[in-house]
Enzyme design. Structure first.
Site, PDB file in Angstrom:
ATOM      1  N   GLY A  23       3.427   7.117  -5.322  1.00 51.05           N
ATOM      2  CA  GLY A  23       3.775   7.450  -6.621  1.00 51.05           C
ATOM      3  C   GLY A  23       5.099   6.671  -6.858  1.00 51.05           C
ATOM      4  N   GLY A  25       5.402   3.359  -7.313  1.00 49.74           N
ATOM      5  CA  GLY A  25       5.122   2.255  -8.197  1.00 49.74           C
ATOM      6  C   GLY A  25       4.869   1.069  -7.459  1.00 49.74           C
ATOM      7  CE  LYS A  26       2.216   2.119  -1.642  1.00 51.17           C
ATOM      8  NZ  LYS A  26       2.423   3.489  -1.843  1.00 51.17           N
ATOM      9  CB  THR A  27       0.184  -0.513  -7.133  1.00 46.44           C
ATOM     10  OG1 THR A  27      -0.388  -0.059  -6.053  1.00 46.44           O
ATOM     11  CG2 THR A  27      -0.999  -1.304  -7.569  1.00 46.44           C
ATOM     12  CB  SER A  28       3.752  -1.033 -11.183  1.00 46.80           C
ATOM     13  OG  SER A  28       2.584  -0.065 -11.462  1.00 46.80           O
ATOM     14  CG  ASP A  50      -4.149   2.669  -1.842  1.00 44.82           C
ATOM     15  OD1 ASP A  50      -5.020   3.466  -1.336  1.00 44.82           O
ATOM     16  OD2 ASP A  50      -3.237   2.832  -2.578  1.00 44.82           O
ATOM     17  CB  THR A 508      -1.911   5.906 -10.270  1.00 45.46           C
ATOM     18  OG1 THR A 508      -1.887   4.261 -10.475  1.00 45.46           O
ATOM     19  CG2 THR A 508      -2.230   5.590  -8.746  1.00 45.46           C
TER      20      THR A 508
END
Length: 598
Positions: A23, A25-28, A50, A508
């Site tokens: 949660g 924001g590492k993907t963003s 992931d 997400t």
């Protein structure tokens, strides 16, 4: 000194790993960094390992396990490594050569043993180690960016010289949680090259991602120390979603800023120990190329106008009615489940306080590290008892038991390998699983509320392959406890167990909760309802940025209400930290004027 996140781009190494608590924001941020490098003319490969990857949604492109060009960005390619498929391939690589040699029963036993969390972990590492350690797989790319990072356990295990000897395959204590490690021998050169690349500061950067909140900062500090001790020292920290109130008379905005400031002050020493980059809170959902470019851009955010949420709030159950329905059974298990960081522990504690105040006998069991808060609640609220499933304590006791039984007959080398095997994620998962089963069994005379639960995948695995039973027997050489055998029937009984899916009103968390709901249903468990937490759409604010975020919540609130949940309720963002029985009561009743005036 804190730097704008755009300063990360010029110094980017060839390999970058983004990691952090769910949660944050590492993907963003991984996507935004990849896009910025590609826009600068670099050829970039973006990789996610992931299991619940949302790269497709963020980039607006359907992805598979092969590098896919991103439309509109000629130099950017992306792929999803599927850990479950990787685990299947890995199992076949180990078991395949034995077909026609070993009996079918022995082959099934090997396959079941290789169905656990550790096999998925090592299989995922097997996949991305090729990208990291085999230069031929990524030639033509100037940067390779990973939206995850290997755990400390994986790195420790692969660094053990004994792991390459095939010892586990031949010793009398059985194979490790990864199966016969001799199967790794053929990959030895690639693994060693991958480990060397991770430790090479000129080639690899580990980017820790956090928010200005206590739990993500705690996780970032732990990861920083663990991977640093293993030689991964080129680390950076991104503080994501920083917020500054624009009006002193907006109590919600002022409280949001204050909570962030207090968390950063608590972790000031950690923040001073490594380079830190800042990303401000954005109004828009971070989906699509334009939104991703705005994250890295040094330009100020566009001004936000408007004072009303433009779309109507969908209908949800009143939280009072929701709790009354839960109470009507008079006993049973209530579990909160969802993506990390959505507030599962807090909501479990709030429900426990509310039911106890209504005169019910309630036992709250949690993995909340702030155990002293829960002890205080136990004394303050009549009818509420509190315990904690402490993963560290449960694991320590379980490890001691295995070493005293299985490890007693091993020599020094064998005991050292067994001790490393017992450091695996599987061991903690099993230890907590046993404690969880014991706690569920207590819900005969009153309510047991838990924020600790096995995933739907784990429950399905338990039902179909008995991998947990075999893993328990492999390590401890003992019969399976009755509470473990009876766990799944109890969880499937709607009169005994009610599962609450907790989410935030964002893409997400909502879509991961939907995937979890599908997993639970495959395991024969129908969720009781959904709780959408920390909604600004229902918060008393006039801050322009928060109002725009509220407007952006509406599609996800509508999706939950209209298509995903049989019953659902919404909780507004709370300006006070939900600690203590009074604050937890406010959580289920809405913010109070006293809370807003802090």
């Amino acid at each position: 000194m804190r730097l704008p996140v755009s300063d990360l781009i010029p110094a980017a190494t060839r390999f970058l790993f983004f990691t952090g608590k769910g949660g944050v924001g590492k993907t963003s941020l991984a996507c935004a960094t990849a896009l910025a490098l590609a826009d600068a003319g670099r050829r970039v490969l973006l990789v996610s390992t992931d299991p619940a990857s949302n790269l497709d949604e963020v980039l607006g492109t359907a992805l598979g396990t092969d590098a896919t060009p991103i439309p509109g960005v000629p130099a950017l390619f992306a792929l999803n490594l599927d850990p479950q498929e990787a685990a299947r391939v890995y199992r076949e690589k180990i078991v395949g050569p034995m077909r026609g040699i070993l009996p079918e029963a022995a082959l099934r036993s090997m396959e079941e043993q290789l169905s656990g969390a550790c096999t998925m972990e090592i299989a995922a590492f097997d996949e991305f180690s090729r990208l990291l350690g085999d230069a031929s797989t990524t030639e033509g790319y100037e940067h390779v960016i990973f939206d995850t990072a290997p755990t400390g356990h994986t790195l420790r295990l692969l660094a053990l010289p004994k792991a390459w000897t095939g010892y586990f395959q031949n010793n009398t204590s059985g194979t490790s949680c990864l199966g016969p490690l001799a199967g790794l021998e053929q990959q030895r050169a690639i693994y060693e090259a991958a480990l060397a690349a991770l430790a090479d500061a000129s080639r690899t950067t580990l980017v820790l991602v956090s928010r200005a909140q206590v739990a993500p900062l705690r996780e970032a500090r732990r990861t920083h120390g663990e991977l640093g001790a293993l030689g991964v020292t080129n680390q950076r920290l991104i503080l994501n979603g920083l917020f500054k109130a624009t009006a002193a008379d907006d109590a919600v905005a002022v409280a949001l800023e204050r909570r962030g400031t207090q968390a950063l002050a608590e972790y000031a020493d950690f923040l001073d120990s490594l380079p830190v980059y800042e990303v401000p809170l954005r109004a828009q959902n971070l989906l699509g190329l334009d939104a991703l470019r705005a994250i890295i851009s040094a330009a100020p955010m566009s001004p936000i106008t408007g004072g009303m949420v433009p779309a109507p709030m969908p209908e949800f159950s009143d939280i009072g009615d929701f709790v009354a329905d839960l109470e009507s059974s008079g006993r049973g298990v209530i579990m909160t489940m969802g993506k990390g960081g959505v507030g599962k522990t807090t909501i479990a504690a709030a429900l426990a306080v509310e039911l106890a105040q209504r005169g019910q006998a309630v036992h709250l069991s949690t993995t909340d590290p702030a155990a002293h808060v829960l002890e205080t609640l136990g004394r303050e609220v009549p009818g509420l008892t509190v315990s904690r499933i402490d993963p560290a304590a449960e694991t320590e006791a379980y490890v001691a038991h295995v070493l005293a039984t299985q490890g007693a007959a091993l020599d020094a080398d064998g005991r050292a390998l067994l001790e490393e095997d017992l450091r695996s994620p599987c061991t903690e998962e099993i230890a907590v699983f046993r404690a969880f089963a014991r706690t569920v069994a207590q819900a005969q005379e009153g309510f047991v509320i838990l924020d600790t639960a096995p995933t739907g995948h784990t429950l399905l695995l338990l039902d179909t392959t008995e991998a947990y039973h075999r893993e328990l027997g492999r390590q401890a050489r003992e019969s399976i406890p009755e509470d473990v055998r009876e766990l799944l029937p109890r969880l499937r009984d709607p009169d005994y167990t009610r599962v609450l899916l907790v989410t935030l009103p964002e893409a997400t968390p909502v879509h991961e909760a939907a995937a979890l709901q599908d997993d639970l249903r495959r395991a024969g468990i129908e969720p009781y309802g959904w709780i959408v937490n920390q909604s600004f759409a229902d918060a008393p604010t006039h801050d322009p940025l928060l109002l725009q975020r509220a407007a952006n919540e509406i599609p996800y609130l509508t999706e939950v209400s209209a298509t995903l949940a049989a019953r659902a309720t919404v909780l507004p963002w709370q300006p006070e930290e939900p600690v203590g029985s009074v604050a937890l009561t406010h959580l289920l009743q809405g913010a109070t004027p006293a809370a807003l005036s802090h």
